[in-house]
Design a protein around this motif. Structure first.
Motif, mmCIF file in Angstrom:
data_model
loop_
_atom_site.group_PDB
_atom_site.id
_atom_site.type_symbol
_atom_site.label_atom_id
_atom_site.label_comp_id
_atom_site.label_asym_id
_atom_site.label_seq_id
_atom_site.Cartn_x
_atom_site.Cartn_y
_atom_site.Cartn_z
ATOM 1 N N LEU A 291 9.154 -14.360 -6.180
ATOM 2 C CA LEU A 291 8.176 -15.417 -6.424
ATOM 3 C C LEU A 291 8.352 -15.864 -7.871
ATOM 4 O O LEU A 291 8.276 -15.055 -8.795
ATOM 5 N N VAL A 292 8.605 -17.176 -8.051
ATOM 6 C CA VAL A 292 8.894 -17.726 -9.375
ATOM 7 C C VAL A 292 7.872 -18.808 -9.709
ATOM 8 O O VAL A 292 7.688 -19.747 -8.932
ATOM 9 N N GLY A 293 7.240 -18.686 -10.856
ATOM 10 C CA GLY A 293 6.335 -19.726 -11.328
ATOM 11 C C GLY A 293 7.118 -20.843 -11.999
ATOM 12 O O GLY A 293 8.027 -20.578 -12.789
ATOM 13 N N VAL A 294 6.780 -22.078 -11.643
ATOM 14 C CA VAL A 294 7.456 -23.242 -12.210
ATOM 15 C C VAL A 294 6.416 -24.250 -12.703
ATOM 16 O O VAL A 294 5.280 -24.247 -12.231
ATOM 17 N N ALA A 295 6.813 -25.103 -13.633
ATOM 18 C CA ALA A 295 5.902 -26.111 -14.170
ATOM 19 C C ALA A 295 5.575 -27.183 -13.135
ATOM 20 O O ALA A 295 4.442 -27.640 -13.033
ATOM 21 N N ARG A 296 6.585 -27.585 -12.364
ATOM 22 C CA ARG A 296 6.365 -28.560 -11.290
ATOM 23 C C ARG A 296 7.545 -28.519 -10.350
ATOM 24 O O ARG A 296 8.595 -27.951 -10.663
ATOM 25 N N LEU A 297 7.366 -29.139 -9.197
ATOM 26 C CA LEU A 297 8.420 -29.238 -8.195
ATOM 27 C C LEU A 297 8.830 -30.697 -8.053
ATOM 28 O O LEU A 297 8.171 -31.588 -8.600
ATOM 29 N N ALA A 298 9.892 -30.961 -7.314
ATOM 30 C CA ALA A 298 10.478 -32.302 -7.249
ATOM 31 C C ALA A 298 9.528 -33.362 -6.699
ATOM 32 O O ALA A 298 9.561 -34.509 -7.128
ATOM 33 N N VAL A 299 8.686 -32.990 -5.740
ATOM 34 C CA VAL A 299 7.764 -33.945 -5.130
ATOM 35 C C VAL A 299 6.399 -33.799 -5.809
ATOM 36 O O VAL A 299 5.814 -32.710 -5.785
ATOM 37 N N PRO A 300 5.887 -34.849 -6.428
ATOM 38 C CA PRO A 300 4.576 -34.754 -7.068
ATOM 39 C C PRO A 300 3.517 -34.248 -6.084
ATOM 40 O O PRO A 300 3.445 -34.712 -4.943
ATOM 41 N N GLY A 301 2.734 -33.256 -6.514
ATOM 42 C CA GLY A 301 1.695 -32.684 -5.664
ATOM 43 C C GLY A 301 2.153 -31.483 -4.852
ATOM 44 O O GLY A 301 1.333 -30.770 -4.268
ATOM 45 N N MET A 302 3.467 -31.237 -4.807
ATOM 46 C CA MET A 302 3.975 -30.072 -4.075
ATOM 47 C C MET A 302 3.640 -28.826 -4.883
ATOM 48 O O MET A 302 3.915 -28.760 -6.077
ATOM 49 N N LEU A 303 3.041 -27.837 -4.214
ATOM 50 C CA LEU A 303 2.607 -26.613 -4.873
ATOM 51 C C LEU A 303 3.543 -25.441 -4.635
ATOM 52 O O LEU A 303 3.533 -24.475 -5.396
ATOM 53 N N VAL A 304 4.326 -25.508 -3.549
ATOM 54 C CA VAL A 304 5.198 -24.394 -3.187
ATOM 55 C C VAL A 304 6.475 -24.919 -2.536
ATOM 56 O O VAL A 304 6.444 -25.938 -1.839
ATOM 57 N N GLU A 305 7.582 -24.231 -2.807
ATOM 58 C CA GLU A 305 8.862 -24.580 -2.200
ATOM 59 C C GLU A 305 9.589 -23.257 -1.924
ATOM 60 O O GLU A 305 9.582 -22.356 -2.760
ATOM 61 N N ILE A 306 10.187 -23.155 -0.746
ATOM 62 C CA ILE A 306 10.831 -21.902 -0.333
ATOM 63 C C ILE A 306 12.314 -22.153 -0.067
ATOM 64 O O ILE A 306 12.674 -23.054 0.687
ATOM 65 N N THR A 307 13.163 -21.358 -0.718
ATOM 66 C CA THR A 307 14.587 -21.379 -0.423
ATOM 67 C C THR A 307 14.922 -20.094 0.325
ATOM 68 O O THR A 307 14.291 -19.056 0.117
ATOM 69 N N ALA A 308 15.906 -20.184 1.216
ATOM 70 C CA ALA A 308 16.276 -19.032 2.026
ATOM 71 C C ALA A 308 17.773 -18.978 2.211
ATOM 72 O O ALA A 308 18.450 -20.015 2.258
ATOM 73 N N THR A 309 18.266 -17.765 2.351
ATOM 74 C CA THR A 309 19.648 -17.510 2.747
ATOM 75 C C THR A 309 19.558 -16.662 4.011
ATOM 76 O O THR A 309 18.794 -15.690 4.058
ATOM 77 N N ALA A 310 20.306 -17.047 5.029
ATOM 78 C CA ALA A 310 20.262 -16.330 6.309
ATOM 79 C C ALA A 310 21.681 -16.052 6.778
ATOM 80 O O ALA A 310 22.621 -16.757 6.410
ATOM 81 N N GLY A 311 21.830 -15.029 7.577
ATOM 82 C CA GLY A 311 23.137 -14.691 8.104
ATOM 83 C C GLY A 311 23.018 -14.019 9.458
ATOM 84 O O GLY A 311 22.034 -13.378 9.769
ATOM 85 N N ARG A 312 24.059 -14.213 10.229
ATOM 86 C CA ARG A 312 24.097 -13.584 11.555
ATOM 87 C C ARG A 312 25.521 -13.197 11.851
ATOM 88 O O ARG A 312 26.457 -13.804 11.471
ATOM 89 N N VAL B 47 10.526 -18.026 -3.502
ATOM 90 C CA VAL B 47 9.350 -18.878 -3.398
ATOM 91 C C VAL B 47 9.047 -19.406 -4.796
ATOM 92 O O VAL B 47 8.824 -18.630 -5.727
ATOM 93 N N HIS B 48 9.084 -20.730 -4.940
ATOM 94 C CA HIS B 48 8.764 -21.379 -6.213
ATOM 95 C C HIS B 48 7.329 -21.889 -6.112
ATOM 96 O O HIS B 48 6.979 -22.541 -5.122
ATOM 97 N N ALA B 49 6.528 -21.605 -7.129
ATOM 98 C CA ALA B 49 5.110 -21.971 -7.082
ATOM 99 C C ALA B 49 4.654 -22.582 -8.392
ATOM 100 O O ALA B 49 4.992 -22.082 -9.464
ATOM 101 N N THR B 50 3.868 -23.657 -8.286
ATOM 102 C CA THR B 50 3.276 -24.240 -9.493
ATOM 103 C C THR B 50 2.029 -23.472 -9.905
ATOM 104 O O THR B 50 1.590 -23.579 -11.045
ATOM 105 N N ASP B 51 1.455 -22.688 -8.994
ATOM 106 C CA ASP B 51 0.295 -21.834 -9.280
ATOM 107 C C ASP B 51 0.547 -20.495 -8.592
ATOM 108 O O ASP B 51 0.260 -20.331 -7.403
#
Length: 135
Positions: free
Chosen positions: A114-135, A86-90
């Protein structure tokens, strides 16, 4: 807290502080036959436009829904998630709404960072989630 096993997954938690946040410190799973890697998912609509500007909880909810949509398209569900970032600007604001992530991914409790970042790719985006899944 001891190591526990559920449905072939060994949950490894040397302590229990992380359980309140809904994640395991590590999981040992049988090797999946299929692996899904997801790019960062944020609070965007089907056209890539930001939705819920300024509302971190609503942005978390939509980011999780977007992850879930990718999982379903791959024939998987939230229980198949092996790892979250989870990437977060706050970070404090995301921690205040983190219960939503814990609730949605329960009982799978994938290891998460949970990783704090200065900003994300889309202006105004506060959170971005990456996931790895397997079955």
């Amino acid at each position: 807290m001891p190591t526990t096993e559920t449905s072939g997954t060994t949950r490894i938690n040397p302590s229990s502080w992380n359980l309140a946040l809904g994640f395991d410190q590590a999981q040992l799973r049988p090797a999946p036959t299929r692996l899904l890697t997801c790019a960062g998912q944020g609070s965007v609509d089907r056209d890539g436009r930001l939705v819920h500007e300024g509302d971190v909880t609503a942005q978390i909810a939509l980011a999780v829904e977007n992850v879930e949509d990718l999982l379903h398209r791959a024939g998987m569900d939230l229980g198949d998630v092996l790892q979250l970032t989870v990437h977060a600007t706050d970070v404090d604001a995301v921690l205040a709404g983190y219960g939503l992530i814990a609730e949605r991914f329960a009982p799978a409790t994938p290891p998460a960072t949970l990783v704090g970042v200065a900003r994300l790719a889309v202006p105004g985006m506060l959170v971005e989630i990456t996931a790895t899944a397997g079955r």
